[in-house]
Design a protein around this motif. Structure first.
Motif, PDB file in Angstrom:
ATOM      1  N   LEU A 170       0.816  -1.216   0.000  1.00 26.28           N
ATOM      2  CA  LEU A 170       0.000   0.000   0.000  1.00 26.28           C
ATOM      3  C   LEU A 170       0.850   1.266   0.000  1.00 26.28           C
ATOM      4  N   GLN A 171       1.972   1.205   0.724  1.00 27.65           N
ATOM      5  CA  GLN A 171       2.730   2.422   0.962  1.00 27.65           C
ATOM      6  C   GLN A 171       3.818   2.651  -0.072  1.00 27.65           C
ATOM      7  N   ARG A 172       4.316   1.563  -0.683  1.00 25.66           N
ATOM      8  CA  ARG A 172       5.507   1.717  -1.513  1.00 25.66           C
ATOM      9  C   ARG A 172       5.397   1.150  -2.916  1.00 25.66           C
ATOM     10  N   VAL A 173       4.412   0.300  -3.154  1.00 22.29           N
ATOM     11  CA  VAL A 173       4.333  -0.322  -4.471  1.00 22.29           C
ATOM     12  C   VAL A 173       3.114   0.163  -5.253  1.00 22.29           C
ATOM     13  N   ALA A 174       1.978   0.339  -4.552  1.00 26.46           N
ATOM     14  CA  ALA A 174       0.725   0.675  -5.231  1.00 26.46           C
ATOM     15  C   ALA A 174       0.872   1.910  -6.118  1.00 26.46           C
ATOM     16  N   GLU A 175       0.010   1.973  -7.135  1.00 24.65           N
ATOM     17  CA  GLU A 175       0.122   3.063  -8.087  1.00 24.65           C
ATOM     18  C   GLU A 175      -0.072   4.429  -7.420  1.00 24.65           C
ATOM     19  N   VAL A 176      -1.044   4.475  -6.487  1.00 19.60           N
ATOM     20  CA  VAL A 176      -1.222   5.691  -5.701  1.00 19.60           C
ATOM     21  C   VAL A 176      -0.843   5.347  -4.254  1.00 19.60           C
ATOM     22  N   PRO A 177       0.405   5.538  -3.912  1.00 22.04           N
ATOM     23  CA  PRO A 177       0.862   5.104  -2.587  1.00 22.04           C
ATOM     24  C   PRO A 177       0.144   5.854  -1.472  1.00 22.04           C
ATOM     25  N   MET A 178      -0.156   5.116  -0.386  1.00 21.57           N
ATOM     26  CA  MET A 178      -0.810   5.749   0.761  1.00 21.57           C
ATOM     27  C   MET A 178       0.242   6.268   1.719  1.00 21.57           C
ATOM     28  N   SER A 179      -0.196   7.192   2.584  1.00 21.62           N
ATOM     29  CA  SER A 179       0.734   7.710   3.586  1.00 21.62           C
ATOM     30  C   SER A 179       0.982   6.644   4.648  1.00 21.62           C
ATOM     31  N   PHE A 180       2.019   6.855   5.454  1.00 19.79           N
ATOM     32  CA  PHE A 180       2.383   5.877   6.482  1.00 19.79           C
ATOM     33  C   PHE A 180       1.207   5.584   7.413  1.00 19.79           C
ATOM     34  N   MET A 181       0.602   6.652   7.961  1.00 23.59           N
ATOM     35  CA  MET A 181      -0.438   6.430   8.962  1.00 23.59           C
ATOM     36  C   MET A 181      -1.707   5.823   8.352  1.00 23.59           C
ATOM     37  N   ALA A 182      -2.053   6.239   7.121  1.00 22.48           N
ATOM     38  CA  ALA A 182      -3.232   5.658   6.474  1.00 22.48           C
ATOM     39  C   ALA A 182      -3.012   4.161   6.261  1.00 22.48           C
ATOM     40  N   THR A 183      -1.784   3.798   5.917  1.00 20.18           N
ATOM     41  CA  THR A 183      -1.453   2.383   5.738  1.00 20.18           C
ATOM     42  C   THR A 183      -1.636   1.617   7.044  1.00 20.18           C
ATOM     43  N   GLN A 184      -1.139   2.210   8.137  1.00 23.98           N
ATOM     44  CA  GLN A 184      -1.228   1.533   9.433  1.00 23.98           C
ATOM     45  C   GLN A 184      -2.684   1.207   9.771  1.00 23.98           C
ATOM     46  N   ASP A 185      -3.598   2.137   9.425  1.00 24.03           N
ATOM     47  CA  ASP A 185      -5.022   1.897   9.685  1.00 24.03           C
ATOM     48  C   ASP A 185      -5.529   0.681   8.919  1.00 24.03           C
ATOM     49  N   GLN A 186      -5.032   0.522   7.698  1.00 28.41           N
ATOM     50  CA  GLN A 186      -5.491  -0.584   6.855  1.00 28.41           C
ATOM     51  C   GLN A 186      -5.106  -1.949   7.410  1.00 28.41           C
ATOM     52  N   VAL A 187      -4.014  -2.009   8.179  1.00 31.29           N
ATOM     53  CA  VAL A 187      -3.535  -3.321   8.618  1.00 31.29           C
ATOM     54  C   VAL A 187      -3.829  -3.561  10.101  1.00 31.29           C
ATOM     55  N   ALA A 188      -4.727  -2.752  10.674  1.00 30.48           N
ATOM     56  CA  ALA A 188      -5.001  -2.825  12.113  1.00 30.48           C
ATOM     57  C   ALA A 188      -5.435  -4.225  12.550  1.00 30.48           C
ATOM     58  N   LEU A 189      -6.159  -4.933  11.674  1.00 35.48           N
ATOM     59  CA  LEU A 189      -6.611  -6.278  12.035  1.00 35.48           C
ATOM     60  C   LEU A 189      -5.425  -7.166  12.437  1.00 35.48           C
ATOM     61  N   PHE A 190      -4.335  -7.053  11.670  1.00 38.11           N
ATOM     62  CA  PHE A 190      -3.170  -7.888  11.976  1.00 38.11           C
ATOM     63  C   PHE A 190      -2.517  -7.465  13.290  1.00 38.11           C
ATOM     64  N   TYR A 191      -2.598  -6.165  13.593  1.00 35.64           N
ATOM     65  CA  TYR A 191      -2.037  -5.713  14.871  1.00 35.64           C
ATOM     66  C   TYR A 191      -2.858  -6.241  16.039  1.00 35.64           C
ATOM     67  N   TRP A 192      -4.187  -6.336  15.856  1.00 37.71           N
ATOM     68  CA  TRP A 192      -5.009  -6.954  16.899  1.00 37.71           C
ATOM     69  C   TRP A 192      -4.612  -8.408  17.090  1.00 37.71           C
TER      70      TRP A 192
END
Ligand code: HEM
Ligand code: HEM
Ligand SMILES: [Fe+2]
Length: 459
Positions: free
Chosen positions: A406-428
């Motif tokens: 999401l942050q480094r490869v995708a065509e429209v890269p997301m910001s660091f914090m927006a990315t972190q929100d996307q992966v919250a399930l794995f952090y849980w």
């Protein structure tokens, strides 16, 4: 116990386990802050919890290594420890200095702590793993030198074995490379360059010698295989370690402004670093299969085999995953790094210290092995902690792959914090696995307090 002075290892092992518990609690706090941002804020900010978590890890492993050395060296050297009194005094100095440092992190703002402890005289603070105030760093050097003096004098007056020689080289290396923590040039490239001389040359250099020596010692004891055979393995392993690991430092020099040739040197040599870890696994299984006796301490055998496997997975496989420059270009500093850091530290250094404690503690407490009941509990704790760590690693790896995408490869890269929100399930899920780890650790501690009247294993 063959030599009375080996008993000085006991307080070291107890302190190690106590600080280990503290480390895990702060890991859980941070894991929670990953998903509930203001958890325990402002009492325990993330950066403070992180320092406490990682510094406690290093300090308890050092307690473990020192305890291991105090236990092993008299037996290897066939003589009492040079000075048991010095060993006990150093124990208290190290424990008090460590406790004061952690309290300083928790109760004094870091900038104030730096001011109060003379960071303006010699600025060494503020770098990951090396956050300790100057007096603590100096204390570590003094304790390390006095410890090395004690151990070296013991080896010099007694029998010299390959195991004690490798152990000594590893421990001296540990102290010598720590000296680079006092070198903090203004040039950020140079700063990072030499920072890795502590961090990388520890875990992928001299600590590996300590790991090899501890594993070899326990394997000799529990399998009864000839010392000559075990020593040959040890020599091969440490040679492979040094040949690959020293130049392998280059895998940290890809993007810090160091010369470009490091992309080749770092990639090639670090790609070979899994070999000594693989050799260690083969070594452990091979020795146990060729065992000449059934040692009553089954738990220690399990820890020894587990160390081989998990160190290879965490350091070897998860290290290789992101070590080639073209891969690291994408994964650098992501959750992939954290996944690898957790499993490698656990598999290699946590587990080898627990292996030695598992073997030595019953003997220090006057029996060849614990009762069956205690060993069954200890083996439960082995599986709980180890499987929990496998889960932590897998969840962080999943988080890392998504993050990189999401942050480094995708065509429209997301910001660091927006990315972190996307992966919250794995952090849980990581946090739940962390709870499982804590339960395993509690079971481990409980196993020391069950005796059960099992005459078969009492001496
Ligand atoms: C027991 C041995 C090892 C331990 C304890 C360990 C631990 C760690 C830790 C904690 C980090 C993160 C450092 C930081 O930036 O704060 C790290 C980074 C790294 N490790 Fe290891 N490691 C070990 C062995 C290996 C091996 C054998 C390899 C290669 C095959 C490897 C490859 C890497 C790479 C490439 C990085 C940098 C990741 C990045 O660019 O963000 N490690 N290691
Ligand atoms: C023996 C078990 C553990 C070991 C050896 C360990 C080791 C480490 C290391 C080496 C780091 C620095 C990683 C890096 O810079 O890449 C770290 C950071 C961290 N650990 Fe652990 N840890 C353990 C258990 C746990 C547990 C149980 C949790 C929580 C569930 C946890 C949560 C964290 C978090 C959240 C960080 C900060 C990562 C970041 O800065 O983004 N750890 N740990
Ligand atoms: Fe490295």
């Amino acid at each position: 116990m063959q030599y009375q002075s080996q008993a000085v290892a006991k307080p070291y092992f107890i302190a190690a386990i106590a600080l280990f518990t503290g480390q895990i609690l702060f890991g859980l706090i941070m894991g929670m802050q990953y998903v509930v941002g203001d958890f325990l804020f402002p009492e325990i900010p993330f950066n403070v919890a992180r320092m406490v978590h990682t510094n406690l890890l290093i300090v308890w492993l050092l307690f473990g290594f020192m305890g291991a050395a105090y236990y092993m060296v008299p037996e290897e050297s066939e003589t009492e420890l040079y000075s048991p009194k010095l060993a006990i005094a150093l124990f208290w100095i190290f424990l008090l200095a460590g406790a004061a440092t952690v309290l300083g992190y928790l109760f004094v703002p870091y900038a104030t702590l730096a001011e109060l402890t003379g960071n303006d005289l010699l600025a060494t603070m503020g770098r990951e793993f090396l956050e300790q105030p100057l007096p603590t760093k100096l204390g570590i050097v003094v304790v390390a030198l006095a410890f090395l003096f004690n151990i070296t004098m013991t080896v010099l007056k007694g029998r010299k074995t390959a195991i004690s020689t490798v152990l000594l080289i590893g421990l001296w290396g540990l102290a010598i490379f720590f000296l680079f923590s006092f070198y903090n040039p203004h040039n950020l490239v140079k700063d990072k360059y030499y920072w890795w001389w502590v961090v990388h040359l520890w875990v992928e250099g001299v600590w590996e010698l300590i790991l090899g020596a501890l594993l070899a010692f326990v394997l000799i004891k529990v399998t009864g295989v000839d010392r000559e055979v075990i020593e040959k393995w040890l020599y091969v392993i440490i040679t492979l370690t040094l040949v690959t690991g020293i130049i392998g430092t280059g895998h940290h020099y890809y993007w810090i402004g160091a010369p470009e040739y490091w992309q080749w040197w770092g990639s090639i040599f670090s790609a070979l670093e899994p070999i000594p870890f693989f050799a260690m696994t083969v070594f452990a299984f091979n020795m146990v299969n060729r065992r000449r006796r059934e040692h009553p301490n089954k738990a220690a055998v399990l820890w020894a085999l587990g160390t081989g496997v998990m160190a290879f997975l965490g350091a070897g496989v998860w290290g290789f995953l992101h070590t080639l420059a073209p891969v690291n270009y994408y994964t650098h500093g992501s959750q992939i790094t954290a996944a690898h850091g957790h499993m490698a530290f656990y598999g290699a250094y946590v587990m080898v210290v627990l292996t030695l404690i598992s073997y030595a503690m019953p003997i220090i407490r006057g029996r060849a092995a614990n009762s069956n009941k205690a060993q069954v509990l200890e083996m439960w704790s082995f599986w709980l902690m180890t499987i929990a760590m496998v889960f932590i690693t897998l969840f962080l790896t999943a988080a890392g792959i998504l993050q990189v995408w999401l942050q480094r490869v995708a065509e429209v890269p997301m910001s660091f914090m927006a990315t972190q929100d996307q992966v919250a399930l794995f952090y849980w899920m990581r946090e739940w696995a962390g709870v499982m780890f804590l339960i395993g650790l509690i079971v481990y501690i409980v196993s020391f307090f069950v005796n059960g009247d099992d005459k078969a294993t009492a001496r």
